[in-house]
Design an enzyme around this catalytic site. Sequence first.
Site, PDB file in Angstrom:
ATOM      1  N   ALA A 195       8.528  -4.766  12.419  1.00  0.00           N
ATOM      2  CA  ALA A 195       8.789  -5.581  11.224  1.00  0.00           C
ATOM      3  C   ALA A 195      10.279  -5.870  11.037  1.00  0.00           C
ATOM      4  O   ALA A 195      10.663  -6.994  10.725  1.00  0.00           O
ATOM      5  CB  ALA A 195       8.229  -4.878   9.991  1.00  0.00           C
TER       6      ALA A 195
ATOM      7  N   GLN B 217       0.851  -1.196   0.000  1.00  0.00           N
ATOM      8  CA  GLN B 217       0.000   0.000   0.000  1.00  0.00           C
ATOM      9  C   GLN B 217       0.883   1.241   0.000  1.00  0.00           C
ATOM     10  O   GLN B 217       0.389   2.361  -0.123  1.00  0.00           O
ATOM     11  CB  GLN B 217      -0.878   0.022   1.251  1.00  0.00           C
ATOM     12  CG  GLN B 217      -1.858  -1.126   1.328  1.00  0.00           C
ATOM     13  CD  GLN B 217      -2.501  -1.186   2.712  1.00  0.00           C
ATOM     14  OE1 GLN B 217      -3.488  -0.532   2.969  1.00  0.00           O
ATOM     15  NE2 GLN B 217      -1.929  -1.973   3.592  1.00  0.00           N
ATOM     16  N   ASN B 218       2.184   1.028   0.188  1.00  0.00           N
ATOM     17  CA  ASN B 218       3.091   2.176   0.307  1.00  0.00           C
ATOM     18  C   ASN B 218       3.426   2.747  -1.059  1.00  0.00           C
ATOM     19  O   ASN B 218       3.544   2.017  -2.043  1.00  0.00           O
ATOM     20  CB  ASN B 218       4.378   1.761   1.019  1.00  0.00           C
ATOM     21  CG  ASN B 218       4.090   1.262   2.424  1.00  0.00           C
ATOM     22  OD1 ASN B 218       3.008   1.492   2.951  1.00  0.00           O
ATOM     23  ND2 ASN B 218       5.046   0.578   3.009  1.00  0.00           N
TER      24      ASN B 218
ATOM     25  N   CYS C 215       1.018  18.250 -19.575  1.00  0.00           N
ATOM     26  CA  CYS C 215       1.015  17.185 -20.585  1.00  0.00           C
ATOM     27  C   CYS C 215       0.847  17.847 -21.959  1.00  0.00           C
ATOM     28  O   CYS C 215       0.374  18.987 -22.044  1.00  0.00           O
ATOM     29  CB  CYS C 215      -0.159  16.264 -20.279  1.00  0.00           C
ATOM     30  SG  CYS C 215      -0.438  14.939 -21.460  1.00  0.00           S
TER      31      CYS C 215
ATOM     32  N   HIS D  95      -1.577   1.538  -4.271  1.00  0.00           N
ATOM     33  CA  HIS D  95      -1.962   2.931  -4.039  1.00  0.00           C
ATOM     34  C   HIS D  95      -1.089   3.916  -4.823  1.00  0.00           C
ATOM     35  O   HIS D  95      -1.045   5.096  -4.503  1.00  0.00           O
ATOM     36  CB  HIS D  95      -1.913   3.258  -2.537  1.00  0.00           C
ATOM     37  CG  HIS D  95      -3.006   2.585  -1.758  1.00  0.00           C
ATOM     38  ND1 HIS D  95      -2.982   2.433  -0.392  1.00  0.00           N
ATOM     39  CD2 HIS D  95      -4.187   2.026  -2.163  1.00  0.00           C
ATOM     40  CE1 HIS D  95      -4.086   1.804   0.007  1.00  0.00           C
ATOM     41  NE2 HIS D  95      -4.818   1.543  -1.054  1.00  0.00           N
TER      42      HIS D  95
ATOM     43  N   GLY E 229       2.546  -4.525   9.075  1.00  0.00           N
ATOM     44  CA  GLY E 229       2.536  -3.089   9.338  1.00  0.00           C
ATOM     45  C   GLY E 229       1.417  -2.297   8.685  1.00  0.00           C
ATOM     46  O   GLY E 229       1.661  -1.241   8.116  1.00  0.00           O
ATOM     47  N   THR E 230       0.196  -2.782   8.805  1.00  0.00           N
ATOM     48  CA  THR E 230      -0.943  -2.017   8.282  1.00  0.00           C
ATOM     49  C   THR E 230      -2.087  -2.100   9.286  1.00  0.00           C
ATOM     50  O   THR E 230      -2.313  -3.149   9.896  1.00  0.00           O
ATOM     51  CB  THR E 230      -1.366  -2.483   6.871  1.00  0.00           C
ATOM     52  OG1 THR E 230      -2.566  -1.825   6.501  1.00  0.00           O
ATOM     53  CG2 THR E 230      -1.558  -3.978   6.784  1.00  0.00           C
TER      54      THR E 230
HETATM   55  P1  OAD Z   1      -1.497   3.141   9.073  1.00  0.00           P
HETATM   56  O1  OAD Z   1      -0.777   4.351   9.531  1.00  0.00           O
HETATM   57  O2  OAD Z   1      -2.975   3.123   9.116  1.00  0.00           O
HETATM   58  O3  OAD Z   1      -1.009   1.913   9.959  1.00  0.00           O
HETATM   59  C1  OAD Z   1       0.354   1.672  10.185  1.00  0.00           C
HETATM   60  C2  OAD Z   1       0.481   0.399  10.971  1.00  0.00           C
HETATM   61  O4  OAD Z   1       1.866   0.098  11.107  1.00  0.00           O
HETATM   62  C3  OAD Z   1      -0.092   0.482  12.391  1.00  0.00           C
HETATM   63  O5  OAD Z   1      -0.963  -0.601  12.590  1.00  0.00           O
HETATM   64  C4  OAD Z   1       1.136   0.353  13.284  1.00  0.00           C
HETATM   65  O6  OAD Z   1       0.880  -0.416  14.451  1.00  0.00           O
HETATM   66  C5  OAD Z   1       2.094  -0.389  12.398  1.00  0.00           C
HETATM   67  N1  OAD Z   1       3.515  -0.168  12.697  1.00  0.00           N
HETATM   68  C6  OAD Z   1       4.122   0.927  13.227  1.00  0.00           C
HETATM   69  N2  OAD Z   1       5.445   0.730  13.342  1.00  0.00           N
HETATM   70  C7  OAD Z   1       5.699  -0.518  12.862  1.00  0.00           C
HETATM   71  C8  OAD Z   1       6.873  -1.325  12.708  1.00  0.00           C
HETATM   72  N3  OAD Z   1       8.092  -0.886  13.050  1.00  0.00           N
HETATM   73  N4  OAD Z   1       6.734  -2.567  12.183  1.00  0.00           N
HETATM   74  C9  OAD Z   1       5.513  -3.041  11.821  1.00  0.00           C
HETATM   75  N5  OAD Z   1       4.380  -2.331  11.938  1.00  0.00           N
HETATM   76  C10 OAD Z   1       4.456  -1.098  12.455  1.00  0.00           C
HETATM   77  O7  OAD Z   1      -0.957   2.799   7.626  1.00  0.00           O
HETATM   78  P2  OAD Z   1      -1.566   1.822   6.520  1.00  0.00           P
HETATM   79  O8  OAD Z   1      -2.342   0.729   7.152  1.00  0.00           O
HETATM   80  O9  OAD Z   1      -0.473   1.466   5.598  1.00  0.00           O
HETATM   81  O10 OAD Z   1      -3.583   5.183   1.459  1.00  0.00           O
HETATM   82  O11 OAD Z   1      -2.563   2.798   5.780  1.00  0.00           O
HETATM   83  C11 OAD Z   1      -3.259   2.323   4.670  1.00  0.00           C
HETATM   84  C12 OAD Z   1      -3.512   3.407   3.681  1.00  0.00           C
HETATM   85  O12 OAD Z   1      -4.155   4.520   4.320  1.00  0.00           O
HETATM   86  C13 OAD Z   1      -2.281   4.027   3.073  1.00  0.00           C
HETATM   87  O13 OAD Z   1      -1.762   3.296   1.985  1.00  0.00           O
HETATM   88  C14 OAD Z   1      -2.769   5.359   2.621  1.00  0.00           C
HETATM   89  C15 OAD Z   1      -3.613   5.749   3.809  1.00  0.00           C
HETATM   90  O14 OAD Z   1      -4.641   6.561   3.569  1.00  0.00           O
HETATM   91  C16 OAD Z   1      -3.465   6.034   0.425  1.00  0.00           C
HETATM   92  O15 OAD Z   1      -2.639   6.926   0.365  1.00  0.00           O
HETATM   93  C17 OAD Z   1      -4.441   5.769  -0.654  1.00  0.00           C
END
Ligand code: OAD
Length: 245
Positions: free
Chosen positions: A234, A96-97, A154, A114, A191-192
């Site tokens: 992670a 998603q990154n 463009c 994304h 990590g999501t």
């Molecule tokens: P979030 O910020 O919602 O969640 C990040 C997650 O990473 C949390 O659950 C943390 O507990 C976890 N975390 C933090 N540090 C960590 C580590 N060192 N190792 C492992 N996990 C860790 O981010 P996403 O779930 O990626 O979309 O967010 C999803 C989407 O929402 C993104 O892609 C973005 C956003 O809106 C778009 O830009 C379209």
Amino acid sequence: MQRMRIGPEERVFVLTGAGVSAESGLRTFRDQGGLWEGHRVEEVATPEAWTEDAARVWRFYSQRRRDARRAEPNAAHRALAELEQRLDDRFFLCTQNVDDLHERAGSRRLVHMHGELFASRCEFSGPGAGTSACASAPFPDDALYETEEVIAHCTCGGRIRPHIVWFGEMPLEMERIEREIARATTMLVVGTSGAVYPAASFVHWAGPRARRIYIGPEEPANAAAFTEIVPGRAGEVLPGLVEGA
Ligand code: OAD
């Protein structure tokens, strides 16, 4: 769980979120001090925000380009690239990154559902662009656009926008993602927060026969759908988990 054993018939589907890049110094979205602080989502990451103030949107993504340029892949990115080396086409990574840290660690079989921070495209191109759509493709771009005047155009006259999926837009490569999930025997989610759809549904799509493992310091919103939760960062957990898999 000590180590993840992956047999010769198995296929692994990995989903990563902002947490996998946290140890590289890139802030996550929803954690305290997260990326959206000081920037309301609707001010920077929606088609409406673009229509209202394209320069503000570009200032936000220009800053993210700066941050990502300075960041380096961490042990988690490297562990996933090494797992791909061993499993080859039995491995698939969906992130998603929008940063490029997976690629810089050596991952190749991956999709950015994304979008990508270091790509741009015409505002009239891409899915959902409408009937007067422009046929130009996304292109690599690491430029910084801080004012309306410097935003490139463009050949069709449209402004160049970030190749990022904004709220309300369709995620990319969904057919391929669905195909890969359908044949995966192990789903590894890293990590999501499990709060943004459709990515938060992938664990449900994986089906009951697949192992469904989550890695992260906090339980995700969809924790109940996993067969195993491995608590921890992670970069600390993944290398040991996939070593010799
Ligand atoms: P979030 O910020 O919602 O969640 C990040 C997650 O990473 C949390 O659950 C943390 O507990 C976890 N975390 C933090 N540090 C960590 C580590 N060192 N190792 C492992 N996990 C860790 O981010 P996403 O779930 O990626 O979309 O967010 C999803 C989407 O929402 C993104 O892609 C973005 C956003 O809106 C778009 O830009 C379209």
